[in-house]
Motif scaffolding. Structure first.
Motif, PDB file in Angstrom:
ATOM      1  N   CYS A 359       0.855  -1.184   0.000  1.00  0.00           N
ATOM      2  CA  CYS A 359       0.000   0.000   0.000  1.00  0.00           C
ATOM      3  C   CYS A 359       0.891   1.234   0.000  1.00  0.00           C
ATOM      4  O   CYS A 359       2.068   1.171   0.369  1.00  0.00           O
ATOM      5  CB  CYS A 359      -0.940   0.001   1.199  1.00  0.00           C
ATOM      6  N   ILE A 360       0.323   2.361  -0.392  1.00  0.00           N
ATOM      7  CA  ILE A 360       1.137   3.584  -0.422  1.00  0.00           C
ATOM      8  C   ILE A 360       1.194   4.236   0.959  1.00  0.00           C
ATOM      9  O   ILE A 360       2.051   5.090   1.203  1.00  0.00           O
ATOM     10  CB  ILE A 360       0.641   4.593  -1.480  1.00  0.00           C
ATOM     11  N   GLY A 361       0.300   3.847   1.858  1.00  0.00           N
ATOM     12  CA  GLY A 361       0.328   4.336   3.229  1.00  0.00           C
ATOM     13  C   GLY A 361       0.155   3.172   4.174  1.00  0.00           C
ATOM     14  O   GLY A 361       0.873   2.183   4.088  1.00  0.00           O
ATOM     15  N   ASN A 362      -0.808   3.259   5.081  1.00  0.00           N
ATOM     16  CA  ASN A 362      -1.205   2.110   5.889  1.00  0.00           C
ATOM     17  C   ASN A 362      -2.323   1.374   5.175  1.00  0.00           C
ATOM     18  O   ASN A 362      -2.989   1.920   4.283  1.00  0.00           O
ATOM     19  CB  ASN A 362      -1.665   2.563   7.271  1.00  0.00           C
ATOM     20  N   TRP A 363      -2.578   0.141   5.590  1.00  0.00           N
ATOM     21  CA  TRP A 363      -3.653  -0.622   4.947  1.00  0.00           C
ATOM     22  C   TRP A 363      -4.985   0.101   5.118  1.00  0.00           C
ATOM     23  O   TRP A 363      -5.726   0.302   4.156  1.00  0.00           O
ATOM     24  CB  TRP A 363      -3.739  -2.027   5.538  1.00  0.00           C
ATOM     25  N   HIS A 364      -5.319   0.472   6.355  1.00  0.00           N
ATOM     26  CA  HIS A 364      -6.506   1.287   6.602  1.00  0.00           C
ATOM     27  C   HIS A 364      -6.099   2.760   6.614  1.00  0.00           C
ATOM     28  O   HIS A 364      -4.994   3.094   7.049  1.00  0.00           O
ATOM     29  CB  HIS A 364      -7.147   0.927   7.953  1.00  0.00           C
ATOM     30  N   TYR A 365      -6.990   3.599   6.175  1.00  0.00           N
ATOM     31  CA  TYR A 365      -6.662   5.017   6.034  1.00  0.00           C
ATOM     32  C   TYR A 365      -6.192   5.604   7.364  1.00  0.00           C
ATOM     33  O   TYR A 365      -6.792   5.367   8.416  1.00  0.00           O
ATOM     34  CB  TYR A 365      -7.870   5.808   5.526  1.00  0.00           C
ATOM     35  N   ASP A 366      -5.104   6.375   7.302  1.00  0.00           N
ATOM     36  CA  ASP A 366      -4.532   7.007   8.486  1.00  0.00           C
ATOM     37  C   ASP A 366      -4.294   8.477   8.158  1.00  0.00           C
ATOM     38  O   ASP A 366      -3.439   8.802   7.327  1.00  0.00           O
ATOM     39  CB  ASP A 366      -3.219   6.328   8.870  1.00  0.00           C
ATOM     40  N   ARG A 367      -5.042   9.352   8.799  1.00  0.00           N
ATOM     41  CA  ARG A 367      -4.939  10.781   8.498  1.00  0.00           C
ATOM     42  C   ARG A 367      -3.541  11.328   8.786  1.00  0.00           C
ATOM     43  O   ARG A 367      -3.083  12.258   8.115  1.00  0.00           O
ATOM     44  CB  ARG A 367      -5.998  11.555   9.287  1.00  0.00           C
ATOM     45  N   SER A 368      -2.840  10.740   9.761  1.00  0.00           N
ATOM     46  CA  SER A 368      -1.506  11.236  10.073  1.00  0.00           C
ATOM     47  C   SER A 368      -0.539  11.005   8.916  1.00  0.00           C
ATOM     48  O   SER A 368       0.396  11.794   8.714  1.00  0.00           O
ATOM     49  CB  SER A 368      -0.984  10.582  11.356  1.00  0.00           C
ATOM     50  N   VAL A 369      -0.722   9.919   8.157  1.00  0.00           N
ATOM     51  CA  VAL A 369       0.127   9.679   6.985  1.00  0.00           C
ATOM     52  C   VAL A 369      -0.099  10.773   5.952  1.00  0.00           C
ATOM     53  O   VAL A 369       0.848  11.298   5.346  1.00  0.00           O
ATOM     54  CB  VAL A 369      -0.155   8.292   6.380  1.00  0.00           C
ATOM     55  N   TYR A 370      -1.359  11.150   5.776  1.00  0.00           N
ATOM     56  CA  TYR A 370      -1.702  12.237   4.847  1.00  0.00           C
ATOM     57  C   TYR A 370      -1.135  13.569   5.330  1.00  0.00           C
ATOM     58  O   TYR A 370      -0.477  14.289   4.570  1.00  0.00           O
ATOM     59  CB  TYR A 370      -3.224  12.316   4.721  1.00  0.00           C
ATOM     60  N   GLU A 371      -1.348  13.884   6.581  1.00  0.00           N
ATOM     61  CA  GLU A 371      -0.921  15.185   7.097  1.00  0.00           C
ATOM     62  C   GLU A 371       0.590  15.330   7.096  1.00  0.00           C
ATOM     63  O   GLU A 371       1.112  16.432   6.884  1.00  0.00           O
ATOM     64  CB  GLU A 371      -1.465  15.379   8.509  1.00  0.00           C
ATOM     65  N   ASN A 372       1.298  14.232   7.307  1.00  0.00           N
ATOM     66  CA  ASN A 372       2.762  14.271   7.324  1.00  0.00           C
ATOM     67  C   ASN A 372       3.385  13.898   5.990  1.00  0.00           C
ATOM     68  O   ASN A 372       4.615  13.759   5.883  1.00  0.00           O
ATOM     69  CB  ASN A 372       3.295  13.346   8.426  1.00  0.00           C
ATOM     70  N   LYS A 373       2.534  13.697   4.982  1.00  0.00           N
ATOM     71  CA  LYS A 373       2.979  13.415   3.613  1.00  0.00           C
ATOM     72  C   LYS A 373       3.963  12.245   3.564  1.00  0.00           C
ATOM     73  O   LYS A 373       5.051  12.345   3.016  1.00  0.00           O
ATOM     74  CB  LYS A 373       3.587  14.667   2.980  1.00  0.00           C
ATOM     75  N   ARG A 374       3.529  11.130   4.146  1.00  0.00           N
ATOM     76  CA  ARG A 374       4.386   9.939   4.234  1.00  0.00           C
ATOM     77  C   ARG A 374       3.971   8.839   3.258  1.00  0.00           C
ATOM     78  O   ARG A 374       4.313   7.675   3.440  1.00  0.00           O
ATOM     79  CB  ARG A 374       4.394   9.406   5.669  1.00  0.00           C
ATOM     80  N   TYR A 375       3.233   9.184   2.216  1.00  0.00           N
ATOM     81  CA  TYR A 375       2.870   8.178   1.216  1.00  0.00           C
ATOM     82  C   TYR A 375       4.095   7.767   0.396  1.00  0.00           C
ATOM     83  O   TYR A 375       5.015   8.554   0.182  1.00  0.00           O
ATOM     84  CB  TYR A 375       1.813   8.724   0.264  1.00  0.00           C
ATOM     85  N   LYS A 376       4.077   6.532  -0.094  1.00  0.00           N
ATOM     86  CA  LYS A 376       5.072   6.116  -1.079  1.00  0.00           C
ATOM     87  C   LYS A 376       4.908   6.974  -2.334  1.00  0.00           C
ATOM     88  O   LYS A 376       3.790   7.307  -2.736  1.00  0.00           O
ATOM     89  CB  LYS A 376       4.875   4.653  -1.477  1.00  0.00           C
ATOM     90  N   SER A 377       6.006   7.269  -2.976  1.00  0.00           N
ATOM     91  CA  SER A 377       5.957   8.027  -4.228  1.00  0.00           C
ATOM     92  C   SER A 377       5.611   7.109  -5.390  1.00  0.00           C
ATOM     93  O   SER A 377       5.739   5.877  -5.305  1.00  0.00           O
ATOM     94  CB  SER A 377       7.307   8.687  -4.493  1.00  0.00           C
ATOM     95  N   ALA A 378       5.196   7.723  -6.505  1.00  0.00           N
ATOM     96  CA  ALA A 378       4.964   6.945  -7.725  1.00  0.00           C
ATOM     97  C   ALA A 378       6.241   6.238  -8.154  1.00  0.00           C
ATOM     98  O   ALA A 378       6.205   5.093  -8.632  1.00  0.00           O
ATOM     99  CB  ALA A 378       4.455   7.863  -8.832  1.00  0.00           C
ATOM    100  N   LYS A 379       7.372   6.891  -7.974  1.00  0.00           N
ATOM    101  CA  LYS A 379       8.665   6.287  -8.319  1.00  0.00           C
ATOM    102  C   LYS A 379       8.888   4.998  -7.538  1.00  0.00           C
ATOM    103  O   LYS A 379       9.277   3.972  -8.122  1.00  0.00           O
ATOM    104  CB  LYS A 379       9.786   7.284  -8.023  1.00  0.00           C
ATOM    105  N   THR A 380       8.633   5.019  -6.238  1.00  0.00           N
ATOM    106  CA  THR A 380       8.824   3.823  -5.409  1.00  0.00           C
ATOM    107  C   THR A 380       7.907   2.695  -5.861  1.00  0.00           C
ATOM    108  O   THR A 380       8.316   1.536  -5.939  1.00  0.00           O
ATOM    109  CB  THR A 380       8.563   4.167  -3.931  1.00  0.00           C
ATOM    110  N   VAL A 381       6.648   3.030  -6.156  1.00  0.00           N
ATOM    111  CA  VAL A 381       5.695   2.019  -6.606  1.00  0.00           C
ATOM    112  C   VAL A 381       6.130   1.407  -7.929  1.00  0.00           C
ATOM    113  O   VAL A 381       6.134   0.175  -8.101  1.00  0.00           O
ATOM    114  CB  VAL A 381       4.280   2.620  -6.732  1.00  0.00           C
ATOM    115  N   VAL A 382       6.510   2.242  -8.874  1.00  0.00           N
ATOM    116  CA  VAL A 382       6.911   1.745 -10.199  1.00  0.00           C
ATOM    117  C   VAL A 382       8.167   0.887 -10.098  1.00  0.00           C
ATOM    118  O   VAL A 382       8.267  -0.172 -10.736  1.00  0.00           O
ATOM    119  CB  VAL A 382       7.102   2.917 -11.172  1.00  0.00           C
ATOM    120  N   HIS A 383       9.134   1.308  -9.289  1.00  0.00           N
ATOM    121  CA  HIS A 383      10.336   0.478  -9.106  1.00  0.00           C
ATOM    122  C   HIS A 383       9.975  -0.887  -8.533  1.00  0.00           C
ATOM    123  O   HIS A 383      10.523  -1.921  -8.966  1.00  0.00           O
ATOM    124  CB  HIS A 383      11.319   1.195  -8.181  1.00  0.00           C
ATOM    125  N   SER A 384       9.064  -0.921  -7.564  1.00  0.00           N
ATOM    126  CA  SER A 384       8.623  -2.202  -7.003  1.00  0.00           C
ATOM    127  C   SER A 384       7.966  -3.064  -8.066  1.00  0.00           C
ATOM    128  O   SER A 384       8.221  -4.272  -8.159  1.00  0.00           O
ATOM    129  CB  SER A 384       7.649  -1.970  -5.844  1.00  0.00           C
TER     130      SER A 384
END
Length: 547
Positions: A359-384
């Motif tokens: 997942c790009i964040g946590n499995w279940h939605y976590d507002r703190s991931v959004y607020e702290n901008k801790r999502y995986k980037s598109a680059k990280t996803v594509v490399h995976s």
């Protein structure tokens, strides 16, 4: 003979005279559930062949969405809210009140999903390059997200949104012409929800039980009057050994190490719920969040479900066109199911197709991931994705969905960036097969080993332009350079003439994203490919078509 030994014999194909009365009563091999070439044994299921649609698809997207997303406070909320002192317990106290007064059943009641637009989201994911879509049918919280015949009260058509979530997702996926998958997690509610049997050890409500042991008789005068919370929590049983250890459940995930064994009623209800899901919504893929199959090895329920789905598909298609995934599989089990690796990847080309889910964040939605901008980037996803595909795998990507059914603007941008790369480079992904080697470069030398379900994601060094990943299709070799080379020259050591991997004469190399023909030089030590002076769009991964 006890029931467990009978099941083991049945699983190994040793049946007949040794069937226990319980299994004989079910008529193990003659039930209408499994009419067809597959019987509910590992030996029989090992005849399975992974369908080409799955092998060609490579990239799927997942809505791991249910009532635990309503608080927007992260993973396993329905378990952790009952763990005194945890982050989610403290969050719950502040937002909702004490779990003796406002439990997870009450979270379900306030979950309305009023901004859910499945057609729009599935269309967005298809545009981003997803070739199949998966929706969560239930989680460990035990709420069925469909019109469930065998969970008639605690399902999303009667509770919370009062909507058939799976029907909505299925309709959207069929309209988008995407194979439709469902994920099933509820087998573990029995032990997973044991925290709801606890009470605080400290503070003004010390000793006051949480709501996990409530029964129908306790509901008089409440919003849930007439309903039985035990149909949801399933906690009318003794605790597992070391149940007070919050992390102990991980060692008991395979129904061993002192876990409280579920009742036959619980097991059969789970089986029936899952068969009902299959028959109502006709999924093309069934994902299980279990070691091997649900409730294995203490029950044959998962084997019976697998045989049912394979036989149903065989009867409809004259071949099995469905997929079932499982985790931590033995060599035999990997023939019967598609091996799923959670948040990780194999470190070699696997002989059989497999899948990683992340997942790009946590499995279940976590507002703190959004607020702290801790999502995986598109680059990280594509490399995976590129790395996984080079090793004969697929990538299933979850975009966490907010409680109201929407995704946030940061997630939406990441999805669009993934789509931009896929539109330019998709021919190097879809329909490909592994080459002689998966790749070269320093990243693999630092990759972490798999542990438990997987969990080696991100443990290696970041990819660089020295890292190359290979796949092949239609007599074409694709070599993806995992960054734009700083000096404009990509050096691919595996394609030197002395390496003997590529025995033909290289006539042409094209940059897949633009179609531009590139100059190159091959010597005994390496193939040198000369990149354009100007970087292309999404230049963090550059697929080369070598013919």
């Amino acid at each position: 003979m006890n029931r467990r030994n009978a099941i083991k014999l049945a699983a190994s194909g040793i049946v007949g005279l040794y069937l226990s009365p319980l299994l004989a009563q079910r008529n193990l091999l003659g039930s209408p559930d499994f009419k067809g070439p597959f019987e509910p044994t590992w030996d029989s299921l090992a005849k399975y062949q992974v369908p080409d649609w799955f092998r060609d698809a490579k990239f799927g997207m997942w809505a791991h969405w249910g009532p635990q997303c309503e608080p927007e406070a992260g993973d396993w909320y329905a378990r952790s809210m009952y763990q005194e002192g945890s982050r989610q317990y403290k969050f719950h106290l502040e937002k909702y009140g004490h779990p003796s007064k406002f439990g997870f059943k009450d979270i379900i009641n306030v979950w309305k999903a009023d901004n859910w637009n499945p057609e729009e989201l599935v269309s967005l994911y298809k545009d981003a390059g997803a070739k199949y879509f998966m929706a969560m049918a239930n989680h460990h919280d035990n709420l069925d997200l469909y019109n469930s015949k065998y969970q008639p009260n605690w399902n999303s058509t009667k509770m919370g949104p009062k909507k058939d979530i799976i029907a909505g997702w299925e309709k959207a996926a069929r309209k988008a012409n995407l194979p439709f998958a469902v994920s099933v997690h509820a087998a573990h509610a029995w032990s997973w929800f044991e925290t709801a049997q606890r009470s605080d050890k400290n503070g003004p409500l010390a000793g006051v039980p949480y709501d996990g042991k409530l029964t129908k008789a306790d509901g008089k005068g409440t919003w849930w009057e007439g309903l039985d919370p035990q149909e949801l929590y399933a906690q009318n049983h003794p605790l597992s050994e070391k149940s007070d250890d919050n992390n102990g459940i991980h060692s008991q995930w395979n129904w061993g190490n002192g876990v409280a064994k579920p009742s036959e009623t619980y097991v059969e209800n789970f089986h029936n719920r899952t068969i009902d899901l299959i028959d109502k919504y006709n999924p093309d893929m069934l994902y299980f969040d279990d070691t091997a199959l649900p409730l294995w090895p203490i029950s044959d329920a998962g084997l019976r479900i697998a045989a049912h789905l394979y036989n149903k598909s065989f009867q409809e298609n004259k071949s099995v066109q469905t997929v079932i995934t499982g985790k931590i599989l033995t060599e035999q089990q990997r023939k019967a199911l598609v091996w799923d690796i959670e948040k990780g990847q194999s470190n070699e080309i696997e002989p059989l197709p497999w899948q990683t889910d992340t997942c790009i964040g946590n499995w279940h939605y976590d507002r703190s991931v959004y607020e702290n901008k801790r999502y995986k980037s598109a680059k990280t996803v594509v490399h995976s994705l590129i790395d996984v595909v080079s090793k004969n795998g697929n990538l299933m990507l979850n975009i966490p969905v907010r409680g109201d059914g929407s995704i946030d603007e940061l997630e939406r941008q990441i999805v669009k960036e993934i789509g931009a790369w896929m539109k330019l480079n998709g021919s190097s992904i879809y329909g490909t097969r592994p080459w002689k080697i998966f790749g070269e470069g320093p990243q693999q030398e630092s990759a972490g080993a798999l542990t438990a379900q997987g969990f080696n994601e991100g443990k290696g060094k970041p990819f660089t332009s020295q890292d190359i990943r290979f796949v092949q299709k239609d007599n074409v070799l694709y070599a993806t350079v995992m960054d734009w080379p700083e000096n404009g020259i990509a050096v691919i050591k595996s394609l030197g003439t002395e390496m003997s991997y590529y025995t033909g004469k290289i006539k042409q190399i094209k940059l897949v994203s633009t179609g531009e023909k590139l100059n190159f030089k091959q010597n005994s030590q390496a193939l040198e490919v000369y990149f354009p002076k100007q970087k292309t769009e999404a230049s963090f991964a550059n697929a080369l078509e070598i013919s």
